[in-house]
Enzyme design. Structure first.
Site, PDB file in Angstrom:
ATOM      1  N   ASN A   1       0.847  -1.183   0.000  1.00 56.25           N
ATOM      2  CA  ASN A   1       0.000   0.000   0.000  1.00 56.25           C
ATOM      3  C   ASN A   1       0.888   1.240   0.000  1.00 56.25           C
ATOM      4  O   ASN A   1       1.963   1.229   0.616  1.00 56.25           O
ATOM      5  CB  ASN A   1      -0.888  -0.033   1.259  1.00 56.25           C
ATOM      6  CG  ASN A   1      -2.016   0.972   1.180  1.00 56.25           C
ATOM      7  OD1 ASN A   1      -1.833   2.160   1.371  1.00 56.25           O
ATOM      8  ND2 ASN A   1      -3.197   0.482   0.886  1.00 56.25           N
TER       9      ASN A   1
ATOM     10  N   GLU B   1       1.391 -14.622   3.399  1.00 56.15           N
ATOM     11  CA  GLU B   1       0.876 -15.607   4.354  1.00 56.15           C
ATOM     12  C   GLU B   1      -0.433 -15.126   4.985  1.00 56.15           C
ATOM     13  O   GLU B   1      -1.371 -15.892   5.185  1.00 56.15           O
ATOM     14  CB  GLU B   1       1.901 -15.866   5.458  1.00 56.15           C
ATOM     15  CG  GLU B   1       3.215 -16.460   4.959  1.00 56.15           C
ATOM     16  CD  GLU B   1       4.248 -15.401   4.605  1.00 56.15           C
ATOM     17  OE1 GLU B   1       3.878 -14.333   4.097  1.00 56.15           O
ATOM     18  OE2 GLU B   1       5.438 -15.657   4.845  1.00 56.15           O
TER      19      GLU B   1
ATOM     20  N   CYS C   1       3.823 -13.002  10.755  1.00 56.17           N
ATOM     21  CA  CYS C   1       3.163 -14.119  10.058  1.00 56.17           C
ATOM     22  C   CYS C   1       3.409 -15.443  10.770  1.00 56.17           C
ATOM     23  O   CYS C   1       2.541 -16.325  10.752  1.00 56.17           O
ATOM     24  CB  CYS C   1       3.604 -14.178   8.602  1.00 56.17           C
ATOM     25  SG  CYS C   1       2.822 -12.882   7.616  1.00 56.17           S
TER      26      CYS C   1
ATOM     27  N   CYS D   1       1.299  -9.255   4.146  1.00 59.98           N
ATOM     28  CA  CYS D   1       2.122 -10.346   3.628  1.00 59.98           C
ATOM     29  C   CYS D   1       1.286 -11.412   2.926  1.00 59.98           C
ATOM     30  O   CYS D   1       0.075 -11.561   3.179  1.00 59.98           O
ATOM     31  CB  CYS D   1       2.880 -11.016   4.774  1.00 59.98           C
ATOM     32  SG  CYS D   1       4.223 -10.050   5.460  1.00 59.98           S
TER      33      CYS D   1
HETATM   34  N1  THU Z   1       6.657 -10.494   2.602  1.00 60.91           N
HETATM   35  C1  THU Z   1       5.734 -11.478   2.545  1.00 60.91           C
HETATM   36  O1  THU Z   1       4.682 -11.331   1.926  1.00 60.91           O
HETATM   37  N2  THU Z   1       6.006 -12.642   3.192  1.00 60.91           N
HETATM   38  C2  THU Z   1       7.187 -12.945   3.768  1.00 60.91           C
HETATM   39  O2  THU Z   1       7.361 -14.061   4.244  1.00 60.91           O
HETATM   40  C3  THU Z   1       8.241 -11.915   3.859  1.00 60.91           C
HETATM   41  C4  THU Z   1       7.895 -10.589   3.335  1.00 60.91           C
HETATM   42  C5  THU Z   1       6.384  -9.238   1.848  1.00 60.91           C
HETATM   43  C6  THU Z   1       6.053  -8.027   2.659  1.00 60.91           C
HETATM   44  C7  THU Z   1       6.426  -6.931   1.698  1.00 60.91           C
HETATM   45  O3  THU Z   1       5.349  -6.709   0.803  1.00 60.91           O
HETATM   46  C8  THU Z   1       7.589  -7.497   0.913  1.00 60.91           C
HETATM   47  O4  THU Z   1       7.526  -8.909   1.084  1.00 60.91           O
HETATM   48  C9  THU Z   1       8.946  -6.991   1.366  1.00 60.91           C
HETATM   49  O5  THU Z   1       9.105  -7.137   2.739  1.00 60.91           O
END
Ligand code: THU
Length: 139
Positions: free
Chosen positions: A49, A59, A96, A57
């Protein structure tokens, strides 16, 4: 187990979700796929965003899809992020890990992948030892 989809199906679901990630700020696309108690697969991607802290995230997105569909237990989860062969693994962030904890057991597998495939498998307990969970509130 006959009704358990192969890990490769989960990996492909995570890959497809990752393709849809909304990550214009970090450019770091992540996909996640959960095998729920029903045998169904629930996928999610990171959704960033312009107001940075409001991003979510992959997850978290996948857990939301699972709960919305009525499942309440995670049999296993796949996370796919980063570049093929990258030095660092795309392990779930601390928040997460706690969200997974809500719906998983200590021995629930968390499979960490990059776009080239499986990199390393952990249990939830290995990533979040001595965790706080629903049973801690059973007073
Ligand atoms: N991110 C995830 O979606 N899952 C993870 O396990 C690690 C990080 C995302 C959050 C953010 O949008 C981007 O990766 C960089 O941190």
């Amino acid at each position: 187990m006959a009704d358990t989809p192969d890990l490769s199906l989960l990996i492909e679901a995570a890959r497809a979700a990752r393709e849809n990630a909304h990550a214009p700020y970090s450019k770091f696309k992540v996909g996640a796929a959960i095998l729920g108690e029903s045998g169904r697969i629930f996928a999610g991607c990171n959704v960033e965003n312009a107001a940075y802290p409001q991003g979510q995230c992959a997850e978290t997105s996948a857990i939301g899809a699972m709960v919305t569909a009525g499942d309440r237990r995670i049999r296993m989860i796949v996370v796919m992020g980063g570049e093929p062969g990258a030095a660092e693994l795309c392990t779930p962030c601390g928040g997460c890990r706690q969200r997974i904890r809500e719906f998983a057991a200590p021995d629930t597998p968390i499979h960490v992948c990059d776009p080239a495939g499986l990199r390393r498998s952990f249990t939830l307990d290995a990533l979040l030892p001595q965790s706080f969970g629903p049973t801690n509130l059973a007073f």
